[in-house]
Design a protein around this motif. Structure first.
Motif, mmCIF file in Angstrom:
data_model
loop_
_atom_site.group_PDB
_atom_site.id
_atom_site.type_symbol
_atom_site.label_atom_id
_atom_site.label_comp_id
_atom_site.label_asym_id
_atom_site.label_seq_id
_atom_site.Cartn_x
_atom_site.Cartn_y
_atom_site.Cartn_z
ATOM 1 N N PHE A 1 78.950 28.964 -2.315
ATOM 2 C CA PHE A 1 79.596 29.563 -3.353
ATOM 3 C C PHE A 1 78.527 31.068 -3.619
ATOM 4 O O PHE A 1 77.254 30.669 -3.644
ATOM 5 C CB PHE A 1 79.631 28.803 -4.770
ATOM 6 N N SER B 1 74.977 26.100 -2.527
ATOM 7 C CA SER B 1 75.733 25.092 -1.606
ATOM 8 C C SER B 1 75.780 23.601 -2.075
ATOM 9 O O SER B 1 74.823 23.200 -2.774
ATOM 10 C CB SER B 1 75.239 25.430 -0.170
ATOM 11 N N TYR C 1 83.606 34.869 -2.553
ATOM 12 C CA TYR C 1 82.934 33.919 -3.618
ATOM 13 C C TYR C 1 82.757 32.371 -2.944
ATOM 14 O O TYR C 1 81.590 31.882 -3.158
ATOM 15 C CB TYR C 1 83.354 33.757 -4.983
ATOM 16 N N VAL C 2 84.035 32.119 -2.387
ATOM 17 C CA VAL C 2 83.793 30.498 -1.925
ATOM 18 C C VAL C 2 84.272 30.701 -0.412
ATOM 19 O O VAL C 2 85.333 31.137 0.066
ATOM 20 C CB VAL C 2 84.889 30.026 -2.752
ATOM 21 N N GLN D 1 73.602 32.514 -2.878
ATOM 22 C CA GLN D 1 74.146 31.476 -2.172
ATOM 23 C C GLN D 1 74.035 30.150 -2.485
ATOM 24 O O GLN D 1 72.934 29.732 -2.373
ATOM 25 C CB GLN D 1 74.425 31.471 -0.525
#
Length: 156
Positions: A75, A84, A44-45, A82
């Motif tokens: 993320f 950002s 996820y990160v 996505q």
């Protein structure tokens, strides 16, 4: 031996990528090189950093060199989406020729420009295509012509 296992785990989570840009036209040149590395904490990160160098020249009008660091947080709430946040700090060396139509005097200006971009994109494996918005955009910043910008991110 445990330290080596940890080192191997760290580097297996690092991905490299960035951007290359070339634009040419009638008396116009735009070249950008922007390598970047990210650390993928989990699915996820990710957090990363990079540098950027750009050269832009419009014959008989202006030329600029821009360079500096950037940082990014990515993320992915689901694999295809996505989100950002990016911050960049560019040093700008701007040279403006006497007005294109003889209406102003030539000058040079060196300054720092900060950009803070929030973005969203569609991800397909290593590639994300999307759009980002510079929340610090100013019509007079001499760096970007507008606050909205499309992007393509590639990480390996």
């Amino acid at each position: 031996m445990a330290a080596n296992a940890q080192d191997g785990d760290f580097w297996s989570r690092v991905r490299f990528g960035g951007g290359l840009g070339l634009g040419f036209g009638s008396g116009y040149t735009d070249v950008t090189v922007a390598p970047q590395a990210i650390y993928q904490f989990n699915d996820y990160v990710a957090l990363g950093a990079g540098v950027q160098f750009s050269y832009v020249d419009q014959r008989n009008w202006y030329s600029a060199m821009m360079y500096g660091p950037n940082a990014i947080v990515l993320f992915n709430p689901i694999p295809q989406v996505q989100l950002s946040a990016e911050v960049e700090q560019l040093r700008v060396n701007l040279d403006v020729d006497a007005g294109r139509y003889g209406t102003e005097q030539a000058y040079s200006r060196d300054f720092w420009n900060t950009g803070l971009f929030l973005g969203a994109g569609y991800s397909m494996q290593n590639v994300t295509v999307g759009v980002r918005y510079n929340v610090l955009y100013n019509d007079n910043d001499f760096v970007y012509s507008q606050a909205w910008m499309p992007f393509v991110r590639v990480y390996f």
